[in-house]
Design a protein around this motif. Sequence first.
Motif, PDB file in Angstrom:
ATOM      1  N   UNK A 105     -15.632 -45.473  34.369  1.00  0.00           N
ATOM      2  CA  UNK A 105     -15.105 -44.113  34.305  1.00  0.00           C
ATOM      3  C   UNK A 105     -15.748 -43.210  35.354  1.00  0.00           C
TER       4      UNK A 105
ATOM      5  N   UNK B  17     -10.430 -47.676  31.830  1.00  0.00           N
ATOM      6  CA  UNK B  17     -10.229 -48.941  31.103  1.00  0.00           C
ATOM      7  C   UNK B  17      -8.946 -48.866  30.268  1.00  0.00           C
TER       8      UNK B  17
ATOM      9  N   UNK C 294      -8.057 -42.682  30.325  1.00  0.00           N
ATOM     10  CA  UNK C 294      -8.658 -43.694  29.449  1.00  0.00           C
ATOM     11  C   UNK C 294      -7.894 -43.756  28.129  1.00  0.00           C
ATOM     12  N   UNK C 295      -7.297 -44.874  27.837  1.00  0.00           N
ATOM     13  CA  UNK C 295      -6.511 -45.043  26.608  1.00  0.00           C
ATOM     14  C   UNK C 295      -6.419 -46.548  26.410  1.00  0.00           C
ATOM     15  N   UNK C 296      -7.363 -47.079  25.644  1.00  0.00           N
ATOM     16  CA  UNK C 296      -7.607 -48.519  25.627  1.00  0.00           C
ATOM     17  C   UNK C 296      -6.726 -49.236  24.605  1.00  0.00           C
ATOM     18  N   UNK C 297      -6.157 -50.371  25.009  1.00  0.00           N
ATOM     19  CA  UNK C 297      -5.596 -51.326  24.050  1.00  0.00           C
ATOM     20  C   UNK C 297      -6.648 -52.401  23.832  1.00  0.00           C
ATOM     21  N   UNK C 298      -7.055 -52.546  22.582  1.00  0.00           N
ATOM     22  CA  UNK C 298      -8.077 -53.537  22.260  1.00  0.00           C
ATOM     23  C   UNK C 298      -7.331 -54.766  21.734  1.00  0.00           C
TER      24      UNK C 298
END
Lengths: 259, 259
Positions: free
Chosen positions: A185, A191, A218-222
């Motif tokens: 970041x 990410x 930033x907006x994560x798919x886990x």
Amino acid sequence: MKEVNLNKHERLDDLLCNDMQIIQSAEVFSFSMDAVLLSHFCSVPTKGNIIDLCTGNGVIPLLLTARTKGNITGVEIQERLADMAHRSVELNQLQHQIRIDQGDIRHYHETCGYGQFDLVTVNPPYMRDSTGRQNINEYVAIARHEIRCTLEDVIAASSKCVKSGGKVAMVHRPSRIAEILMIMQQYRLAPKRIRFVHPHVHKEANMVLVEAISDGKPDVRLLPPLIVYEADHQYSEEIKRIYNENNMKVESCNEHEQQ
Amino acid sequence: MKEVNLNKHERLDDLLCNDMQIIQSAEVFSFSMDAVLLSHFCSVPTKGNIIDLCTGNGVIPLLLTARTKGNITGVEIQERLADMAHRSVELNQLQHQIRIDQGDIRHYHETCGYGQFDLVTVNPPYMRDSTGRQNINEYVAIARHEIRCTLEDVIAASSKCVKSGGKVAMVHRPSRIAEILMIMQQYRLAPKRIRFVHPHVHKEANMVLVEAISDGKPDVRLLPPLIVYEADHQYSEEIKRIYNENNMKVESCNEHEQQ
């Protein structure tokens, strides 16, 4: 397939992906499951320019040729590894698609210019320089330890190479995940997709795959956990599928290598 | 157990943990599986001082009494929720162990002083203020959206409350994990244990549990995935075990609440 000159301690392994072969060396560098999973995980453009930093013996560029017609550059600081990679590219007659450069990733943008790549892949040294360097030679030490580049160097170099809106995909150890996400970041890499790899479903993760987008939010798919072994000690269906998609025998990579 | 005065729309639910009961309200606040998993996940000191920020109806302080003899403070900004929490504490005759304060977490260190707590727990609003606020009343909106405090406010407040070497445990959405880990490190909280919660083993995570240590080194253990449902749509053995350890019926919390 061309003839190949093998140096001392080198061997020729079937990559078993598009009938490719790869020059390896137990003393210098052999690829691990990490490289295979990263090659499968990253979002590959069908065309465009790709760069693989810390390319070692060039396993990731070779594997990516099965997924893209794009141009692939591999950069490796160690002359002996870059030479192995170069000979593997020639051996597989992929000089039209893969270029191997021996060089320092910290200065590579001076050669290629800023923001020239749609995808950056990197399987960097995992270990801080101060930890566990006993009983390994200098080649292996440089591949595994942050001797010639730190995590921040790797992310900074990725950030300089990738174009705005392009992707950076990395494989690393979960113990470093907090640093990885923070430094990404700081270098304007957001990410977006993270996947942890667990030896068994009831075990802690021992590998993480991260993909970031340059200049994104930033907006994560886990993603679902990637489980390597089932309860019966057999490879999981997904691992078998990944290796089959690569037409690759699971045995052909050294998954136990402790990078 | 004492008598209790219930306001309009309130109901009394069995917490089924040490025979406790809790005041809930579908219109104002009912706890979700997130609070139960955080109460189970965090490293609880057997003695010492614990603070639960954004405590809502006080579910986490109540659940933690099953794990510690320490003093527990719950802080809630909404007067109506703080009152529900306060009455639940009295109802369960836990005033000797739990104190509920109505107040703003951003200024709570002015009341309690810096670095007074061995453990900070927090189940904060998950959603950025700008996203999806349709069709919910103001009580629910404040509990779910970053209206009265942002993610950075929550982490800053945790950092001010925790003592050096103390723990901060948070439950949140995986989409925010990159921000959480970055901001924690900016506020000298080193992430140490992370666990992702997946509805099924083949699904993306929809919850994350993070524990950090104040003034520690970042070195993360990425725990095994917590899988909620098995293939047959039954709760997993681990979820059943967590609820049994709490002596709690799985049905007694609203796991489908979309915070």
